[in-house]
Design an enzyme around this catalytic site. Sequence first.
Site, PDB file in Angstrom:
ATOM      1  N   LEU A 125     -31.114  60.145  19.911  1.00  0.00           N
ATOM      2  CA  LEU A 125     -29.854  60.606  20.504  1.00  0.00           C
ATOM      3  C   LEU A 125     -28.745  60.642  19.456  1.00  0.00           C
ATOM      4  CD1 LEU A 125     -28.236  61.350  23.107  1.00  0.00           C
ATOM      5  CD2 LEU A 125     -27.762  58.908  23.379  1.00  0.00           C
ATOM      6  N   GLU A 127     -26.506  60.903  16.065  1.00  0.00           N
ATOM      7  CA  GLU A 127     -26.444  61.781  14.897  1.00  0.00           C
ATOM      8  C   GLU A 127     -25.418  61.236  13.909  1.00  0.00           C
ATOM      9  OE1 GLU A 127     -25.753  65.807  16.119  1.00  0.00           O
ATOM     10  OE2 GLU A 127     -27.469  65.840  17.480  1.00  0.00           O
ATOM     11  N   SER A 132     -21.281  57.178  19.743  1.00  0.00           N
ATOM     12  CA  SER A 132     -20.876  57.046  21.141  1.00  0.00           C
ATOM     13  C   SER A 132     -20.474  58.400  21.735  1.00  0.00           C
ATOM     14  CB  SER A 132     -19.699  56.069  21.247  1.00  0.00           C
ATOM     15  OG  SER A 132     -20.052  54.802  20.720  1.00  0.00           O
ATOM     16  N   THR A 158     -34.845  54.144  15.348  1.00  0.00           N
ATOM     17  CA  THR A 158     -35.934  53.193  15.199  1.00  0.00           C
ATOM     18  C   THR A 158     -37.256  53.959  15.167  1.00  0.00           C
ATOM     19  OG1 THR A 158     -34.650  51.541  16.417  1.00  0.00           O
ATOM     20  CG2 THR A 158     -37.003  51.122  16.155  1.00  0.00           C
ATOM     21  N   ARG A 268     -32.044  15.522  10.945  1.00  0.00           N
ATOM     22  CA  ARG A 268     -31.115  15.322   9.833  1.00  0.00           C
ATOM     23  C   ARG A 268     -30.267  14.068  10.049  1.00  0.00           C
ATOM     24  NH1 ARG A 268     -29.755  16.195   4.495  1.00  0.00           N
ATOM     25  NH2 ARG A 268     -27.577  16.815   4.253  1.00  0.00           N
ATOM     26  N   ILE A 337     -24.387  24.135  11.968  1.00  0.00           N
ATOM     27  CA  ILE A 337     -25.044  22.844  12.198  1.00  0.00           C
ATOM     28  C   ILE A 337     -25.993  22.509  11.048  1.00  0.00           C
ATOM     29  CG2 ILE A 337     -26.755  21.677  13.662  1.00  0.00           C
ATOM     30  CD1 ILE A 337     -25.382  23.073  16.068  1.00  0.00           C
ATOM     31  N   GLY A 339     -25.596  23.516   8.059  1.00  0.00           N
ATOM     32  CA  GLY A 339     -24.816  23.397   6.831  1.00  0.00           C
ATOM     33  C   GLY A 339     -25.395  24.238   5.710  1.00  0.00           C
ATOM     34  N   GLU A 363     -27.589  50.703  20.918  1.00  0.00           N
ATOM     35  CA  GLU A 363     -27.633  51.137  22.321  1.00  0.00           C
ATOM     36  C   GLU A 363     -26.289  50.938  23.026  1.00  0.00           C
ATOM     37  OE1 GLU A 363     -31.135  50.537  24.664  1.00  0.00           O
ATOM     38  OE2 GLU A 363     -32.345  50.127  22.893  1.00  0.00           O
ATOM     39  N   GLU A 367     -17.741  47.506  22.560  1.00  0.00           N
ATOM     40  CA  GLU A 367     -16.579  48.236  23.061  1.00  0.00           C
ATOM     41  C   GLU A 367     -16.985  49.281  24.105  1.00  0.00           C
ATOM     42  OE1 GLU A 367     -15.674  46.036  19.643  1.00  0.00           O
ATOM     43  OE2 GLU A 367     -17.220  47.582  19.841  1.00  0.00           O
TER      44      GLU A 367
END
Length: 382
Positions: A125, A127, A132, A158, A268, A337, A339, A363, A367
């Site tokens: 779809l 281009e 959009s 894809t 950790r 988390i 790091g 897809e 927005e």
Amino acid sequence: MNFEYSENEVMIAQTVRDFAEKNIRPFVLEWDETQHFPMETLHQLGELGLMGILIPEAYGGAGLGYNEYITALIEIGKVDSALALSVAAHNSLCTNHIYKFGNEEQRKKWLPKLASGEWIGAWGLTEPNTGSDAGRMKCVAVQDGDDWVINGTKNFITHGKSGHIAVVIARTGELLDSHGMTAFVVERGTPGFSGGKKENKLGMRCSETAEMIFDNCRIPKENVLGQVGDGFIQSMKILDGGRISIASLSLSIAIGAFEAAVKYAKEREQFGKPIADFQAIGFKLADMATQIEAAKLLTYQAADLLMRGEKVTKQSAFAKYYASEICCKVASEAVQILGGYGYIKDFPVEKFYRDAKLCTIGEGTSEIQKLVISREILKGNI
């Protein structure tokens, strides 16, 4: 709605989990680094029935529903979200478009090859100058006797280079006319149909994204899906289901990143105890878990409505918008988390962090989802 896994979903989850650990996880880093498109793995997933999950058994599919589909995508995506993207695009876009809008002859001709994974599908779809704003597409198809001749380019597709077959939306009428576009099926090897540039991407790197080029590509009128002029309307309906796919993909990233963060936080140690014992880390994990549960509810709600044949435009936009945004947040917090270890490729959250961003774009951007939601609300669909 009952969100507990059914016996069938439990079996599918375990089967896909076992397959992913053996056939996907050992190669994730290599595929990502080299942008290798693992066509052979997609063929194997087809043998498991995962490339035609939603397609009835009469056409070679698994004949399952969206709950099973979401389950499979999550289990694949927790290991390699890029591969899950390929599975999602193949199932929800190309294959589903042919199933939903093809006639009986077209279904019998193409669906068995797609549902088995023998053929991998693409869907065109977008281009270069119309993302959009699809109503201004420049890829055109002109009727010539019993054939149609397509000229133009599609991008960000894809499987645009390696896919065996593509559903292509081309303009057959005036600009901005929602009934001025038509869906065509084009097989690889058709003269005038070729793959163009393969994109070098931030994330989702093993899922091929490429141009599709049409240069006086001649196809028979039998390759038109549905009625001439219905291509755009068909595409909007396909994208309703596609948004559930991206919401599921987003969930897979969020869950994968969350599980990696929990495991690391328990192992950790700093200042003599696991970092999971520190409130700052615990609160992050609490927020991540809550966001994932909310995204699950929205995604399964949209899937439930779709399976019951009800209008799903607003609910699928809810799910896609929220799940894609929180998957970016969860992946980011997982990096935080871990790091320094979260920033290197030896740990999985670095890849989840890069892969996540695509979900807010593909897809329909976040927005666009807000635009869809607001329009539905203002129509009175509250």
